[in-house]
Design an enzyme around this catalytic site. Structure first.
Site, PDB file in Angstrom:
ATOM      1  N   HIS A  99      -0.595  -9.839  -4.989  1.00 57.65           N
ATOM      2  CA  HIS A  99       0.262  -9.412  -6.099  1.00 57.65           C
ATOM      3  C   HIS A  99       0.462 -10.552  -7.069  1.00 57.65           C
ATOM      4  CE1 HIS A  99       2.699 -10.754  -2.664  1.00 57.65           C
ATOM      5  NE2 HIS A  99       3.533 -11.260  -3.546  1.00 57.65           N
ATOM      6  N   ASP A 117      10.357  -6.222  -9.160  1.00 57.81           N
ATOM      7  CA  ASP A 117      10.632  -6.926  -7.906  1.00 57.81           C
ATOM      8  C   ASP A 117      12.049  -6.577  -7.454  1.00 57.81           C
ATOM      9  OD1 ASP A 117       9.349  -9.768  -6.516  1.00 57.81           O
ATOM     10  OD2 ASP A 117      11.417  -9.208  -6.055  1.00 57.81           O
ATOM     11  N   CYS A 126       0.849  -1.198   0.000  1.00 57.01           N
ATOM     12  CA  CYS A 126       0.000   0.000   0.000  1.00 57.01           C
ATOM     13  C   CYS A 126       0.881   1.244   0.000  1.00 57.01           C
ATOM     14  CB  CYS A 126      -0.928   0.010   1.208  1.00 57.01           C
ATOM     15  SG  CYS A 126      -2.377  -1.042   1.047  1.00 57.01           S
TER      16      CYS A 126
HETATM   17  P1  5GP Z   1       5.597 -13.161  -2.289  1.00 56.98           P
HETATM   18  O1  5GP Z   1       6.596 -14.154  -1.774  1.00 56.98           O
HETATM   19  O2  5GP Z   1       4.840 -12.478  -1.171  1.00 56.98           O
HETATM   20  O3  5GP Z   1       4.694 -13.725  -3.351  1.00 56.98           O
HETATM   21  O4  5GP Z   1       6.437 -12.080  -3.065  1.00 56.98           O
HETATM   22  C1  5GP Z   1       6.857 -10.886  -2.513  1.00 56.98           C
HETATM   23  C2  5GP Z   1       7.848 -10.290  -3.470  1.00 56.98           C
HETATM   24  O5  5GP Z   1       8.016  -8.943  -3.133  1.00 56.98           O
HETATM   25  C3  5GP Z   1       9.223 -10.947  -3.423  1.00 56.98           C
HETATM   26  O6  5GP Z   1       9.557 -11.452  -4.705  1.00 56.98           O
HETATM   27  C4  5GP Z   1      10.144  -9.815  -2.982  1.00 56.98           C
HETATM   28  O7  5GP Z   1      11.398  -9.828  -3.648  1.00 56.98           O
HETATM   29  C5  5GP Z   1       9.352  -8.573  -3.327  1.00 56.98           C
HETATM   30  N1  5GP Z   1       9.584  -7.445  -2.440  1.00 56.98           N
HETATM   31  C6  5GP Z   1       9.615  -7.463  -1.077  1.00 56.98           C
HETATM   32  N2  5GP Z   1       9.812  -6.241  -0.579  1.00 56.98           N
HETATM   33  C7  5GP Z   1       9.891  -5.413  -1.655  1.00 56.98           C
HETATM   34  C8  5GP Z   1      10.095  -3.997  -1.791  1.00 56.98           C
HETATM   35  O8  5GP Z   1      10.229  -3.239  -0.821  1.00 56.98           O
HETATM   36  N3  5GP Z   1      10.131  -3.505  -3.060  1.00 56.98           N
HETATM   37  C9  5GP Z   1       9.986  -4.287  -4.166  1.00 56.98           C
HETATM   38  N4  5GP Z   1      10.046  -3.702  -5.350  1.00 56.98           N
HETATM   39  N5  5GP Z   1       9.786  -5.621  -4.072  1.00 56.98           N
HETATM   40  C10 5GP Z   1       9.752  -6.171  -2.834  1.00 56.98           C
HETATM   41 ZN    ZN Z   2      -1.812  -3.259   1.187  1.00 55.11          ZN
END
Ligand code: 5GP
Ligand code: ZN
Length: 104
Positions: free
Chosen positions: A97, A29, A6
């Site tokens: 996401h 990412d 958010c």
């Molecule tokens: P999940 O494991 O929740 O499906 O994926 C979360 C993704 O968010 C991961 O691939 C991680 O690298 C990415 N991510 C986490 N924190 C940040 C951030 O602060 N900025 C960006 N651009 N990506 C993030």
């Molecule tokens: Zn949110």
């Protein structure tokens, strides 16, 4: 809403934005798992696929269409879409996401 994505959607935390419209933000990412790796988030906070409601069905369709649009804009020849759901499904950030991954 005290949620990382958010805050990214509100530009309170910077991100490398690839595409934006009224309902979605697409950004790189921070820890890419492929040469091309972006995340598409609805600006509306929805915790996960498990929290999607019937009223979100149009938004969920538009999420897929946004992936298609980004793929066309970036001229991707093929790509993978992934949504992790829940801790045991690999979800770390509790804001829905869609991962878009491609090897260029
Ligand atoms: P999940 O494991 O929740 O499906 O994926 C979360 C993704 O968010 C991961 O691939 C991680 O690298 C990415 N991510 C986490 N924190 C940040 C951030 O602060 N900025 C960006 N651009 N990506 C993030
Ligand atoms: Zn949110």
């Amino acid at each position: 809403m005290d949620c990382l994505f958010c805050k990214i959607a509100r530009k309170e935390i910077p991100s490398d934005i690839v595409h934006e419209d009224e309902k979605f933000l697409v950004f790189k990412d921070i820890n890419p798992k492929a040469l091309f790796h972006v995340l598409i988030i609805p600006k509306k906070h929805i915790e996960s696929i498990d929290h999607v409601e019937l009223q979100d069905k149009e938004l969920m369709g538009e999420l897929i269409l946004t992936a298609q649009k980004v793929a066309k804009e970036k001229n991707l020849q093929g790509y993978k879409l992934a949504i992790n759901v829940g801790r045991k499904g690999g979800q770390i950030i509790d804001h829905l996401h869609l991962h878009v991954l491609a090897d260029l």
